[in-house]
Design an enzyme around this catalytic site. Structure first.
Site, PDB file in Angstrom:
ATOM      1  N   GLN A  51       0.811  -1.223   0.000  1.00  0.00           N
ATOM      2  CA  GLN A  51       0.000   0.000   0.000  1.00  0.00           C
ATOM      3  C   GLN A  51       0.842   1.269   0.000  1.00  0.00           C
ATOM      4  OE1 GLN A  51      -2.454  -1.677   3.413  1.00  0.00           O
ATOM      5  NE2 GLN A  51      -3.920  -0.305   2.444  1.00  0.00           N
ATOM      6  N   HIS A 134      -6.562  -9.929   5.527  1.00  0.00           N
ATOM      7  CA  HIS A 134      -6.724  -8.766   4.645  1.00  0.00           C
ATOM      8  C   HIS A 134      -5.348  -8.230   4.215  1.00  0.00           C
ATOM      9  CE1 HIS A 134      -8.747  -4.685   3.774  1.00  0.00           C
ATOM     10  NE2 HIS A 134      -7.463  -4.423   3.724  1.00  0.00           N
ATOM     11  N   GLU A 135      -4.445  -8.077   5.181  1.00  0.00           N
ATOM     12  CA  GLU A 135      -3.117  -7.517   4.866  1.00  0.00           C
ATOM     13  C   GLU A 135      -2.298  -8.483   4.027  1.00  0.00           C
ATOM     14  OE1 GLU A 135      -2.984  -4.492   5.335  1.00  0.00           O
ATOM     15  OE2 GLU A 135      -4.578  -4.347   6.812  1.00  0.00           O
TER      16      GLU A 135
HETATM   17 NI    NI Z   1      -6.286  -2.811   3.113  1.00  0.00          NI
END
Ligand code: NI
Length: 172
Positions: A51, A134-135
């Site tokens: 991210q 999720h990560e």
């Molecule tokens: Ni995320």
């Protein structure tokens, strides 16, 4: 420490598959510290290196109530998953203000290296289990909206593109 810029969906770089970290050295520790700071500054419970446009297997998270127990997982691998599944509402710092339900394993056991380079195992359930799955998806280039219907995903894509455009216009 410094704040890092978070990529916003549908930035294609979010679909990059991360490589394992070779050595937990000062460079990696600096990345981890910046990621923790960035996560807290954005009121997130988790952040993957993907991210922040670093494509290495590093995640940070803090699912504690006081937000004072940051966890660092370098080269995380899931070593056990419950058959039981659970549905929870998820959000993502790369998809701001969008929340939707995703089904995942209710419990997972993860093996990873910590900030000190020492291996440990984490038995996760509840929010921590949701967060770690999720990560880890981010590290494989997968964003949670990909679990949603194509219709919903397209709406989110349009909304995010508009938001990014409006912010650019406003000089934000
Ligand atoms: Ni995320």
């Amino acid at each position: 420490m410094s704040l890092l810029t978070i990529l916003r969906y549908p930035d294609p770089r979010l679909h990059t598959v991360a490589k394992p970290v070779r050595e937990v050295d000062d460079r990696v520790r600096r990345l981890v510290d910046d990621m923790v700071e960035t996560m807290y500054a954005n009121d997130g419970v988790g952040l993957a290196a993907t991210q922040v446009d670093v494509h290495e297997r590093v995640i940070v998270m803090d699912t504690s109530e006081q937000h004072d127990q940051a966890q660092v997982l370098i080269n995380p691998e899931i070593v056990a998953r419950s058959l039981e599944m659970a549905v929870a509402e998820e959000g993502c710092l790369s998809v701001p203000q969008i929340y939707d339900k995703v089904e995942r394993h209710a419990r997972v056991t993860v093996r990873a290296l910590g900030r000190d380079g020492v291996a440990f195992e984490l038995e996760a359930e509840g929010l921590t289990a949701v967060c770690v799955q999720h990560e880890m998806d981010h590290l494989l280039g997968k964003v949670f909206v990909e679990y949603l219907s194509p219709l919903k995903r397209n709406r989110i894509r349009t909304k995010m593109l508009k938001k990014t455009r409006d912010e650019a216009k406003a000089g934000a």
